[in-house]
Design an enzyme around this catalytic site. Structure first.
Site, short mmCIF file in Angstrom:
data_model
loop_
_atom_site.label_atom_id
_atom_site.label_comp_id
_atom_site.label_asym_id
_atom_site.label_seq_id
_atom_site.Cartn_x
_atom_site.Cartn_y
_atom_site.Cartn_z
N GLN B 126 0.97 -1.16 0.00
CA GLN B 126 -0.01 0.00 0.02
C GLN B 126 0.94 1.14 0.02
O GLN B 126 1.62 1.55 0.83
CB GLN B 126 -0.88 0.11 1.28
N GLU B 244 -10.96 -1.95 5.79
CA GLU B 244 -10.10 -2.13 6.66
C GLU B 244 -10.35 -2.07 8.05
O GLU B 244 -9.95 -2.98 9.13
CB GLU B 244 -8.81 -1.06 6.32
#
Lengths: 379, 400
Positions: B126, B244
């Site tokens: 990420q 998330e």
């Protein structure tokens, strides 16, 4: 798995919510407190009419036929309204003991009168040195003819001052803290030799000190030497109801605080614009939701027949409720500031009731010790 | 109100339980339950087993290997996978970039990336945080300019977890510096082998090498590697952060860790008795269990609330899961240190970056106790710090 209410439960919730909205503004409550009993007989009659006084009794005894969830709904609404009437003493404790320990005839006689609002009951078990140990009983009951005679003193009997009937734990055998040898006796409040001194409690409710000098019991519930397991079960159920009331209190304290923060201006703006205060009110919200969540677990588990898992779950619930309640109560006062220190403003009264609930039937520390001694919560 | 599950739901739970405990190697599961780091090969191995059985990416659309599960089934999948000590699909692949490509990507991107992402043939990392953009992620400055039909990326990303293993990175880049900061960000996919990318390891306070800095120096990326529309990247990132957050609660993993702590405390000597005989320790342990029980119920309430509703914006109450779930994970590492006692002290980190404290003194579990405690400080910082979660609740629920 669902958290939905049945149609009947929804109707019950609507009617008790409406009752609180109509009859329990903070100003109305003050008027009830000033009445002779410290609460309103008129409200009591209304509760009876709505079926709330028999919410957890079988229909055969004039009850509503509800279970733990129905009691939760009523108690939570009563918490939001900070209700003064002796619902907990009469219906939850008194009714609960009669329901669990009584014969059919006893239930028919007493539960139907409780449900109708014509009999008030209190449960006398605390003694000077017993603290939270239900087995620590020094009041005695001795056999006399075909009945029992009681001697000794009971303390902090919730709504013992107005009760028509007092249920009393007394020792019929064994020594002071023996689990065996405890009976549960039905005593007429007007019986000869019974004296009681009523007083207000910190939260605006009422209690009494009661002494028994050769008082003849009117009746006995269940085995005169084996009442303790039933008393413990009813206290577990009662703790779950108290925790539901506490959720109502916490909800109201939080909502009131958030509303106040949006209105109160300092430094030229609403104090809700200050991040430090926002975060503290969020911590109250998280504590409230944790309390609400575990209370659903505690409510369902309070109906469990297995004493060990029931007690462990109820104690765990009381710990979280105590922890959340202390944070929410103290923060509600702090975030309001000076106004919450006054008797004129409602938040302080919720805080006081919350604080008394923490001390009823075992403090947070006591229940944490119980959970710690009973193994994992996750089987 | 009924806290019981249906027979079908329980059968599903048992099926998951059996699968995770028989199909995934015990050596991997034990490492996870003991709080040790896994090797790259171990992570890939278990994800491929899951994928082979169609269980790596249940949250994806069905046509790309997802499952049309009920909220309760999704709950049991997550709970059982965590209880078994199975790491599960690599979050960057399965929870982060996969759902974004499936939702916003082109057909060509879906075909090229989704199967390989599910099977961990591509390892994603990420590229979000920057030295100057942490909680204020929208303030990021890494820029991408479209020059001669290619995106040219310049800037620096940081906290890039397991970037050292990654094949590809999904990067948030500034593509328009002249508009409101949230409206000038794009979501770009980039091969880690592209010239101009430099990965530099960061050693964290536990001694491990989990995170990295990633530098972009005139990195040229094909124009078609942008996901969705130019300057809409912030919307996609928010969609992803919601995913998330629910994963961060880790209720099942915390239950498994507490069970293990109870077992260890029943063995570890303390004077004439065991650690578990100490009432102070037991009370501390019980307090964490109580909070976790409440959180489990909160999670079930949020799941029940999703029933029958279309998947959409994350429930702001899921911020509670992040806040409480992360606190509980941290308390648990503190409890493990209590059990280990003085044996939390020896430190002997190996050089090859396994992140494992390799000391030979005291009980075996104790070597990982302090590193785990240090490492888990991250959970209240990442995924939107707990203070950001408080901002979300303040705004979305309390109406401040």
């Amino acid at each position: 798995m669902d958290f939905d209410l049945t149609d009947d439960q929804r109707l019950l919730k609507d009617s008790v919510d409406r009752l609180i909205a109509d009859r329990y503004s903070f100003d109305q409550r003050k008027k009830y407190m000033a009445e002779k009993d410290g609460w309103s007989r008129d409200n009591w009659a209304q509760f009876a009419e709505l079926g709330l006084l028999g919410v957890s009794f079988d229909e055969a005894y004039g009850g509503f036929g509800g279970g733990p969830v129905e009691s939760m709904l009523v108690a939570e609404a009563f918490g939001r309204g900070l209700v003064l009437e002796p619902f907990f003493a009469t219906v939850v404790l008194g009714g609960g003991l009669i329901k669990r320990a009584g014969t059919d005839a006893q239930k028919m006689a007493m539960l139907s009168e409780i449900a109708a609002g014509t009999r008030l009951v209190a449960f006398a078990h605390v003694e000077r040195a017993s603290r939270y140990n239900l087995a620590d009983v020094q009041v005695t009951a001795t056999k006399s003819g075909d009945g029992w005679v009681l001697n000794g003193e009971k303390s902090v009997v919730m709504h013992g001052d107005c009760a028509d009937t007092i249920l009393v734990t007394a020792r019929t055998a064994g020594s002071r803290r023996d689990r065996n040898g405890i009976g549960l006796f039905v005593v007429d409040a007007k019986a000869e030799g019974l004296t009681r001194k009523g007083y207000p409690t910190q939260d605006g409710l009422r209690a009494a000190e009661i002494s028994f000098a050769n008082v003849r019991a009117a009746d006995v519930l269940g085995d005169p030497a084996g009442a303790l397991p039933i008393v413990e079960r009813v206290i577990d159920e009662a703790i779950a109801v108290l925790c539901s009331e506490a959720v109502g209190l916490m909800h109201e304290m939080h909502v009131t605080t958030v509303d106040y923060m949006k209105q109160r201006k300092q430094f030229g703006r609403a104090i809700s614009e200050f991040q430090v205060l926002q975060h503290r009110s969020v911590d109250m919200f998280v504590a409230l939701e944790q309390a609400r969540s575990i209370n659903m677990f505690g409510t369902v588990m309070a109906g469990d027949d297995d004493a060990k898992s029931r007690s462990r779950a109820v104690s765990a619930t009381k710990v979280q409720i105590g922890k959340s309640g202390k944070l929410i109560g103290e923060e509600a006062v702090q975030l309001h500031g000076g106004i919450a220190m006054t008797m004129e403003y409602k938040v302080g009264h919720y805080f006081k009731r919350m604080t008394m609930i923490e001390a009823l039937y075992g403090s947070t520390a006591d229940h944490l010790a119980k959970v710690a001694d009973s193994g994992s919560l996750f089987a | 109100m009924d806290l019981n599950f249906t027979a079908e739901e329980l059968a599903f739970r048992d099926e998951m339980r059996k699968f995770f405990r028989t199909e995934i190697p015990e050596s991997i599961r034990t490492k996870v339950l003991e709080g040790q780091h896994l090797t790259k090969d171990e992570i890939i191995l278990q994800q491929r087993i899951l994928n082979k059985h169609g269980l790596a990416v249940p949250g994806w659309p069905v046509e790309w290997g997802g499952k049309d599960w009920t909220p309760v089934q999704r709950y049991f999948y997550a709970d059982e996978i965590q209880l078994a000590g199975v790491p599960g699909g690599l979050a960057f692949n399965t929870s982060m970039v996969g759902p974004v490509i499936a939702q916003f990507g082109s057909e060509a991107q879906k075909k090229k990336f989704l199967p390989a992402t599910a099977n961990l043939d591509i390892w994603w990392c990420q590229g979000f945080s920057e030295p100057g953009a942490g909680s204020d992620l929208a303030g990021l400055r890494t820029k991408a300019e479209l020059i001669d039909g290619q995106w040219v990326i310049n800037g620096q990303k940081t906290w890039t977890t397991l970037g050292q293993h990654a094949d590809w990175i999904f990067v948030l880049c500034r593509t328009d510096p002249n508009v409101k900061k949230q409206e000038g960000i794009s979501y770009i996919l980039c091969d880690m082998k592209t010239p101009g990318i430099t990965v530099r390891p960061i050693q964290t306070i536990d001694g491990g090498h989990e995170v990295n800095e990633v530098f972009f120096d005139d990195v040229k990326v094909p124009a078609e590697n942008i996901v969705g529309e130019v300057n809409k990247g912030w919307d996609y990132a928010k969609f992803l952060l919601g995913n998330e957050r629910t994963g961060i609660a880790q209720v099942g993993a915390s239950k498994a860790r507490l069970k293990r702590i109870r077992e260890l405390a029943a063995i570890e000597p303390m004077g004439e008795a065991r650690v578990l005989d100490n009432p102070k320790f037991r009370e501390k342990l019980s307090m964490v269990e109580i909070e976790l029980k409440a959180l489990e119920m909160t999670q079930l309430r949020i799941i029940a609330d999703e029933k029958g509703k279309a998947k959409g914006r994350p429930n702001p109450a899921s911020s509670i899961l992040k806040m409480k779930g992360s606190e509980i994970q941290q308390w648990i590492t503190d409890l493990t240190m209590d059990v280990a006692g003085p044996y939390i002290m020896p430190f002997a980190m190996s050089d090859e970056g396994s992140g494992r404290n390799e000391v030979g003194y005291g009980p075996e579990f104790a070597a990982a106790a302090a590193p785990a405690y240090f490492n888990k400080r991250k959970v209240s910082i990442y995924g939107g710090s707990n203070e950001i979660q408080r901002n979300i609740i303040a705004k979305a629920i309390l109406g401040f």
